[in-house]
Design a protein around this motif. Structure first.
Motif, short mmCIF file in Angstrom:
data_model
loop_
_atom_site.label_atom_id
_atom_site.label_comp_id
_atom_site.label_asym_id
_atom_site.label_seq_id
_atom_site.Cartn_x
_atom_site.Cartn_y
_atom_site.Cartn_z
N LYS A 1 -10.85 28.84 -0.89
CA LYS A 1 -9.53 28.66 -1.49
C LYS A 1 -8.53 28.12 -0.46
O LYS A 1 -7.79 27.17 -0.75
CB LYS A 1 -9.05 30.00 -2.05
N ALA A 2 -8.54 28.69 0.73
CA ALA A 2 -7.61 28.26 1.78
C ALA A 2 -7.88 26.82 2.21
O ALA A 2 -6.95 26.02 2.40
CB ALA A 2 -7.73 29.19 2.98
N ARG A 3 -9.17 26.47 2.34
CA ARG A 3 -9.53 25.12 2.76
C ARG A 3 -9.17 24.09 1.68
O ARG A 3 -8.64 23.02 1.97
CB ARG A 3 -11.04 25.07 3.05
N MET B 1 -9.15 15.77 -9.34
CA MET B 1 -9.59 16.68 -10.39
C MET B 1 -10.72 17.59 -9.90
O MET B 1 -10.80 18.76 -10.30
CB MET B 1 -10.04 15.90 -11.63
N THR B 2 -11.57 17.07 -9.04
CA THR B 2 -12.65 17.90 -8.50
C THR B 2 -12.09 19.00 -7.60
O THR B 2 -12.50 20.16 -7.68
CB THR B 2 -13.67 17.06 -7.71
N LEU B 3 -11.13 18.64 -6.74
CA LEU B 3 -10.52 19.65 -5.87
C LEU B 3 -9.75 20.69 -6.68
O LEU B 3 -9.73 21.88 -6.32
CB LEU B 3 -9.59 18.98 -4.86
N ILE B 4 -9.13 20.27 -7.78
CA ILE B 4 -8.45 21.22 -8.65
C ILE B 4 -9.46 22.22 -9.21
O ILE B 4 -9.22 23.44 -9.23
CB ILE B 4 -7.71 20.50 -9.81
N LYS C 1 -5.39 23.55 1.46
CA LYS C 1 -4.92 22.72 2.57
C LYS C 1 -5.17 21.24 2.27
O LYS C 1 -4.30 20.39 2.51
CB LYS C 1 -5.63 23.12 3.86
N MET C 2 -6.35 20.94 1.74
CA MET C 2 -6.68 19.54 1.42
C MET C 2 -5.78 19.00 0.31
O MET C 2 -5.27 17.88 0.41
CB MET C 2 -8.15 19.44 1.02
N LEU C 3 -5.57 19.79 -0.74
CA LEU C 3 -4.73 19.35 -1.85
C LEU C 3 -3.28 19.13 -1.40
O LEU C 3 -2.61 18.19 -1.83
CB LEU C 3 -4.77 20.36 -2.98
N ALA C 4 -2.81 20.01 -0.51
CA ALA C 4 -1.43 19.90 -0.02
C ALA C 4 -1.28 18.68 0.89
O ALA C 4 -0.29 17.94 0.79
CB ALA C 4 -1.04 21.18 0.73
#
Length: 207
Positions: A74-76, A27-30, A79-82
């Motif tokens: 945004k890109a970083r 949820m934090t990464l979102i 990448k982490m979420l994916a």
């Protein structure tokens, strides 16, 4: 201390039991991704207006790209979420499109984020009510859980004869949110499925 512990500020007592890549991290990464998209699209230069992204940027030492906040972050984050949660490229594209359609100026941002929060809360309330026993299906049966989640999401947008009147009314709210936010059923299914899977992995509270 893990990168997640530093990034999300967990207390020492929590660090011993917290799961890296768990619900809180997701949820934090979102939130970081949403803030990065908003920053890059609206040209926000004050990082203090983006608290989650600010912590993310400073902790991971993400350099600002082309003097524009949000682009590299945004890109970083994407990448982490994916990599950690397996989110699809279309998932991120729908967020980008939703923010672009709804956030034309800074005044729109607060309204949009409040709306998304309401959408998420109503969505999970209804999903929890409709799936109930299905949450007990072992997490190893991921395809089955995904299919169940997909059917539940479809019911939310197409079914009207719910026995519980509060569920029927909340489904109406979700449909209104969806009309404004422009998220497809497939996006909502992917979002809900990940939360369901992560909720099943969370350690049960001690008595």
């Amino acid at each position: 201390m893990s990168i997640f512990s530093r990034l999300f500020g967990k207390r020492q007592a929590e660090e011993e039991t917290a799961r890296v890549g768990g619900m809180e991290d997701f949820m934090t990464l979102i939130r970081v991704y949403y803030q990065a998209v908003i920053a890059s699209q609206l040209g926000i230069s004050n990082i203090n207006a983006l608290p989650d992204m600010a912590v993310f940027k400073r902790t991971l030492k993400v350099p600002t790209q082309n003097n524009k906040l949000g682009v590299a972050e945004k890109a970083r984050c994407k990448k982490m979420l994916a990599e950690i949660y397996g989110l699809s490229d279309s998932f991120f594209k729908e967020i980008d499109s939703s923010v672009k359609k709804n956030c034309k100026k800074m005044d729109d941002v607060r309204t949009y984020l409040i709306m998304f929060q309401g959408f998420s809360q109503d969505l999970m309330m209804v999903v929890g009510n409709l799936m109930q026993w299905k949450f007990r299906v072992p997490g190893i049966f991921k395809k089955m859980l995904y299919a169940m989640t997909e059917k539940t999401v479809h019911d939310i947008f197409t079914k009207n004869n719910f026995k519980d009147d509060s569920v029927r009314k909340t489904c109406g709210n979700i449909r209104q949110y969806q009309h404004v936010l422009h998220y497809s059923e497939s996006w909502i299914t992917e979002y809900v499925y990940n939360i369901v899977i992560l909720a099943k992995k969370e350690p049960k509270p001690k008595a």
